[in-house]
Scaffold this motif. Structure first.
Motif, mmCIF file in Angstrom:
data_model
loop_
_atom_site.group_PDB
_atom_site.id
_atom_site.type_symbol
_atom_site.label_atom_id
_atom_site.label_comp_id
_atom_site.label_asym_id
_atom_site.label_seq_id
_atom_site.Cartn_x
_atom_site.Cartn_y
_atom_site.Cartn_z
ATOM 1 N N ASN A 385 0.780 -1.056 0.110
ATOM 2 C CA ASN A 385 0.115 -0.245 0.329
ATOM 3 C C ASN A 385 1.048 1.047 0.007
ATOM 4 O O ASN A 385 1.526 2.168 0.766
ATOM 5 N N PRO A 386 1.231 1.986 -1.371
ATOM 6 C CA PRO A 386 1.854 3.130 -1.306
ATOM 7 C C PRO A 386 2.036 4.042 -0.838
ATOM 8 O O PRO A 386 2.628 5.050 -0.325
ATOM 9 N N LEU A 387 -0.016 4.271 -0.079
ATOM 10 C CA LEU A 387 -0.188 5.139 0.445
ATOM 11 C C LEU A 387 0.604 5.609 2.204
ATOM 12 O O LEU A 387 0.943 5.985 2.883
ATOM 13 N N VAL A 388 1.333 4.175 2.798
ATOM 14 C CA VAL A 388 1.965 3.752 3.702
ATOM 15 C C VAL A 388 2.982 4.710 3.847
ATOM 16 O O VAL A 388 3.897 4.003 3.075
ATOM 17 N N ALA A 389 3.947 5.411 4.248
ATOM 18 C CA ALA A 389 5.436 5.836 4.003
ATOM 19 C C ALA A 389 6.000 5.331 5.263
ATOM 20 O O ALA A 389 5.556 5.644 6.159
ATOM 21 N N GLN A 390 6.892 4.680 4.798
ATOM 22 C CA GLN A 390 7.827 3.992 5.863
ATOM 23 C C GLN A 390 8.101 5.025 6.246
ATOM 24 O O GLN A 390 8.909 4.644 7.224
ATOM 25 N N SER A 391 9.312 5.358 5.714
ATOM 26 C CA SER A 391 10.978 6.397 5.662
ATOM 27 C C SER A 391 10.478 7.737 5.017
ATOM 28 O O SER A 391 10.821 7.671 3.899
ATOM 29 N N VAL A 392 10.889 8.740 5.767
ATOM 30 C CA VAL A 392 11.280 10.272 4.915
ATOM 31 C C VAL A 392 12.213 10.567 5.909
ATOM 32 O O VAL A 392 12.996 9.932 5.754
ATOM 33 N N ASP A 393 12.275 11.885 5.928
ATOM 34 C CA ASP A 393 13.743 12.524 5.738
ATOM 35 C C ASP A 393 13.723 12.924 7.501
ATOM 36 O O ASP A 393 12.777 13.322 7.951
ATOM 37 N N TYR A 394 14.851 12.386 8.134
ATOM 38 C CA TYR A 394 14.879 12.462 9.649
ATOM 39 C C TYR A 394 15.844 13.493 10.295
ATOM 40 O O TYR A 394 16.865 13.470 9.815
ATOM 41 N N THR A 395 15.068 14.349 11.177
ATOM 42 C CA THR A 395 15.946 15.281 11.785
ATOM 43 C C THR A 395 15.767 15.500 13.183
ATOM 44 O O THR A 395 14.273 16.066 13.611
ATOM 45 N N PRO A 396 15.964 14.553 14.152
ATOM 46 C CA PRO A 396 15.571 14.547 15.211
ATOM 47 C C PRO A 396 15.137 15.342 16.380
ATOM 48 O O PRO A 396 15.442 16.403 16.826
ATOM 49 N N LEU A 397 14.054 15.411 17.267
ATOM 50 C CA LEU A 397 13.796 16.165 17.788
ATOM 51 C C LEU A 397 14.457 16.234 18.850
ATOM 52 O O LEU A 397 15.205 15.441 19.553
ATOM 53 N N ALA A 398 14.109 17.589 19.493
ATOM 54 C CA ALA A 398 15.310 17.663 21.107
ATOM 55 C C ALA A 398 15.074 16.553 21.699
ATOM 56 O O ALA A 398 13.541 16.177 22.533
ATOM 57 N N HIS A 410 14.793 10.849 20.234
ATOM 58 C CA HIS A 410 12.773 10.692 19.890
ATOM 59 C C HIS A 410 12.960 11.774 17.992
ATOM 60 O O HIS A 410 13.331 12.549 17.982
ATOM 61 N N LEU A 411 12.610 10.577 17.057
ATOM 62 C CA LEU A 411 12.994 10.780 15.894
ATOM 63 C C LEU A 411 11.204 11.357 15.476
ATOM 64 O O LEU A 411 10.317 10.885 15.822
ATOM 65 N N PRO A 412 11.148 12.346 14.066
ATOM 66 C CA PRO A 412 9.965 12.795 13.855
ATOM 67 C C PRO A 412 9.155 11.963 13.331
ATOM 68 O O PRO A 412 9.839 10.966 13.186
ATOM 69 N N CYS A 430 18.584 16.994 5.200
ATOM 70 C CA CYS A 430 18.547 16.720 7.116
ATOM 71 C C CYS A 430 19.596 16.375 7.688
ATOM 72 O O CYS A 430 20.877 16.529 7.104
ATOM 73 N N VAL A 431 18.743 14.951 8.800
ATOM 74 C CA VAL A 431 20.104 14.744 9.884
ATOM 75 C C VAL A 431 20.641 13.316 9.231
ATOM 76 O O VAL A 431 21.392 12.458 9.274
ATOM 77 N N SER A 432 19.010 12.501 8.547
ATOM 78 C CA SER A 432 19.762 10.400 7.999
ATOM 79 C C SER A 432 18.097 10.475 7.136
ATOM 80 O O SER A 432 17.438 11.131 7.200
ATOM 81 N N HIS A 515 25.927 8.258 21.728
ATOM 82 C CA HIS A 515 26.096 9.641 22.061
ATOM 83 C C HIS A 515 25.556 10.653 23.121
ATOM 84 O O HIS A 515 26.420 11.623 22.905
ATOM 85 N N GLY A 516 25.062 10.320 23.979
ATOM 86 C CA GLY A 516 24.790 10.598 25.181
ATOM 87 C C GLY A 516 23.856 11.809 24.805
ATOM 88 O O GLY A 516 23.855 12.366 24.328
ATOM 89 N N GLU A 517 23.394 12.438 25.765
ATOM 90 C CA GLU A 517 22.297 13.414 25.947
ATOM 91 C C GLU A 517 22.606 14.394 25.171
ATOM 92 O O GLU A 517 22.050 15.626 24.813
ATOM 93 N N GLU A 518 24.256 14.752 26.187
ATOM 94 C CA GLU A 518 24.611 15.899 24.987
ATOM 95 C C GLU A 518 25.171 16.591 23.204
ATOM 96 O O GLU A 518 24.959 17.121 22.452
ATOM 97 N N GLY A 519 25.194 14.821 23.245
ATOM 98 C CA GLY A 519 25.591 14.509 21.670
ATOM 99 C C GLY A 519 23.922 14.648 20.646
ATOM 100 O O GLY A 519 23.989 15.726 19.627
ATOM 101 N N LEU A 520 23.571 14.141 21.678
ATOM 102 C CA LEU A 520 21.741 14.287 20.987
ATOM 103 C C LEU A 520 21.594 15.633 21.189
ATOM 104 O O LEU A 520 20.271 15.640 19.904
ATOM 105 N N ALA A 521 21.546 15.762 21.855
ATOM 106 C CA ALA A 521 20.743 17.635 22.279
ATOM 107 C C ALA A 521 21.687 18.675 21.049
ATOM 108 O O ALA A 521 20.909 19.381 20.328
ATOM 109 N N ARG A 522 22.814 18.330 21.063
ATOM 110 C CA ARG A 522 23.273 18.973 19.769
ATOM 111 C C ARG A 522 23.423 18.880 18.739
ATOM 112 O O ARG A 522 23.195 19.766 17.694
ATOM 113 N N ILE A 523 22.605 17.226 18.148
ATOM 114 C CA ILE A 523 21.893 16.329 16.607
ATOM 115 C C ILE A 523 20.641 17.998 16.214
ATOM 116 O O ILE A 523 21.089 17.840 15.602
ATOM 117 N N SER A 524 20.033 17.384 17.431
ATOM 118 C CA SER A 524 18.910 17.538 17.420
ATOM 119 C C SER A 524 18.561 19.127 17.369
ATOM 120 O O SER A 524 17.803 19.937 16.200
#
Length: 549
Positions: A385-398, A410-412, A430-432, A515-524
């Motif tokens: 069912n192509p209406l179901v998007a499995q993956s798009v662009d990812y930029t992690p939330l804070a 926390h991925l969008p 994006c990030v990923s 990556h730790g909390e600081e690394g993930l915060a920086r990425i976001s």
């Protein structure tokens, strides 16, 4: 058109609103969160800005309702918005808002409906709708079950006129437009949307534009999208589509700017691999070579590979390992081959995908448009069912504080609860991106490294490597104009075993620990800044267009 520059309208939004809006303006939950942020900012703004932000928040909440018109809870939220800075709701909405409390009844938490799996819900819903024919709640559940399964008989039953509360007729009309578009009946969908007009403030420009694009009326779609963005600068998903249409990005295909290797690894999926290689052989591969690693399969995989060696001839190289070493190690094994590393671009494909003919040209166009990137990926949808998007662009939330949720990462997920009606068809940084089909720059692999084998046997090894690329200053680009179909269901329609779920959860914990909390915060934080810069550039181009116009 507004006399004020679009870029200034965008810049005038409070930054917390811009941060959320830069991610997109689509999906019920994301739009509801964006509306909440607008209303929160209105509460701390100057008197001159308070009314503008309050009305904007209300309009965004109406857009969330427009995305899921059968969700009466959104309508109730909208009718509950009160305050001296808010004018009365639009006249067309008022009768529906007045009737809604009588037609939205949520079952109690101890009701047996709660906790049903999707297949059980499908069986129960016709009876529940018949038992309470004027309760919009069951119709909303039917739509949410039907579209991921492409079960249009259930959707049609939910919208049957004989069981529809008359005061809520506009909601039925809009839901019918969604259904017709889901069934690829764009002309009928557009007629329904035109008949509905601007029942929801601002109408449904994204849906109307998608109908026009499917009908080949590109110029009309572009005008509609431009008018929507100029009147509401928070409509960033509309801007993403508009900007790509005006620049021809949505049509661009070009050879990968250098030699390419196509890399697959597989384990006990002979039938899926056979179909994937057939799809690959039928596509435009340019001069790319193909390497297939058999991860110790015990089924007919060796015979499938040998048969396709006769088709690809010298372009296909096969390898066989005695045991399954897992996805990260298999990818690294392929990356270690000298003949592979001599290629400038390396494309990993899953062994259960269906490729469009121009897939490699779409990645080539992405490489040309994002020449500083080290990774390029695509949009992935369900084969069934192509209406179901499995993956798009990812930029992690804070990251959220540990006491608020069990995981920091926390991925969008705005793509998971809505049909793919083209709203993710854009190219941007994006990030990923998903590892299902992604291309790496060979020259950058030594600096960042390969895939971490601690994420064996699978899950999140591609995401974790993208995070390293991003932290090292390398770019990641999402090519949403390339749509790859994935035979394994994902997201809302996925059926995963407890072992797979546990493995994925464990690997996410590993990623957080690495990556730790600081690394993930920086990425976001840096990811949000990246999206904001990209959006500002698109608004600047819209400035130039409106000046010429």
């Amino acid at each position: 058109m507004s006399p004020e520059r679009p870029s200034r309208l965008w810049a005038a939004l409070p930054r917390p609103v811009r941060i959320l809006a830069a991610r997109g303006s689509t999906g019920r939950d994301h739009l509801a969160a964006l509306a909440g942020e607008c209303l929160a900012q209105a509460g701390v703004s100057t008197a001159s800005e308070r009314c503008r932000l309050a009305v904007m928040g209300r309009d965004i909440l109406a857009a969330a309702w427009c995305a899921e018109p059968l969700s009466g809870d959104l309508g109730l939220l909208l009718s509950g918005l009160r305050g001296p800075d808010l004018p009365a709701p639009p006249e067309a909405l008022r009768p529906v808002l007045a009737a809604l409390p009588r037609h939205w009844r949520v079952p109690h938490g101890d009701d047996p409906w709660h906790g049903r799996v999707r297949s059980e819900a499908r069986e129960a819903l016709p009876g529940l709708m018949s038992r309470e024919p004027e309760n919009l709640y069951w119709k909303a559940q039917a739509w949410n079950v039907s579209w991921p399964m492409a079960d249009w008989s259930l959707a049609e039953a939910a919208l049957a006129q004989a069981q529809w509360p008359r005061p809520l007729a506009p909601l039925r009309l809009h839901a019918q437009a969604l259904l017709r578009l889901a069934q690829n009946r764009a002309e009928e969908s557009l007629a329904l949307l035109e008949a509905l007009g601007e029942f929801f403030p601002g109408g449904a420009p994204n849906l109307r534009a998608e109908c026009l694009l499917r009908l080949g009326r590109v110029e009309e779609a572009a005008i509609l999208l431009a008018e929507a963005v100029l009147s509401a600068p928070w409509r960033t998903s509309e801007l993403l589509r508009l900007d790509d249409i005006l620049r021809g990005v949505d049509r661009l295909c070009s050879p990968v700017p250098g030699s390419a290797a196509i890399l697959l690894y597989t384990w006990n999926k002979a039938r899926e691999l056979d179909e994937t290689l057939a799809s690959l052989a039928a596509s435009d591969m340019h001069d790319a070579g193909v390497w297939v690693l058999d991860n110790g399969s015990s089924d007919a995989t060796p015979e499938v590979i040998e048969r396709w060696r006769g088709v690809f001839a010298e372009r296909l190289t096969s390898l066989r390992l005695p045991v399954n070493v897992g996805a990260p190690a298999a990818r690294n094994w392929l990356l270690s081959l000298p003949e592979v590393r001599r290629r400038e671009f390396l494309v990993f494909l899953d062994d259960d995908v269906s490729l469009p003919h121009d897939w490699l040209g779409r990645l080539g166009a992405a490489a040309a448009l994002a020449p500083r990137a080290q990774v390029w990926g695509c949009r992935v949808v369900d084969e069934a069912n192509p209406l179901v998007a499995q993956s798009v662009d990812y930029t992690p939330l804070a990251p959220r504080p540990p006491h608020e949720q069990s995981l920091l990462m926390h991925l969008p997920s705005m793509h998971l609860r809505q049909p793919d009606f083209g709203q993710f068809s854009y190219l941007r940084p994006c990030v990923s991106v998903t590892g299902c089909c992604h291309m790496l720059r060979s020259a950058a692999i030594d600096a960042v490294g390969g895939f971490d084998i601690r994420f064996s046997p699978s899950q999140y090894d591609d995401l974790e490597r993208d995070l390293r690329v991003f932290l090292s200053g390398g770019g990641v680009a999402y090519q949403g104009h390339l749509c790859v179909r994935h035979k394994r269901r994902s997201g809302m329609a996925a059926e995963r075993s407890p072992v797979e779920i546990a493995c994925a959860g464990a690997n996410l914990r590993k990623l957080e620990a690495k990556h730790g909390e600081e690394g993930l915060a920086r990425i976001s934080r840096e990811g949000e800044e990246l999206l904001e810069r990209d959006m500002a550039e698109r608004f600047a181009r819209l400035d130039a267009m409106t000046e010429v116009g």
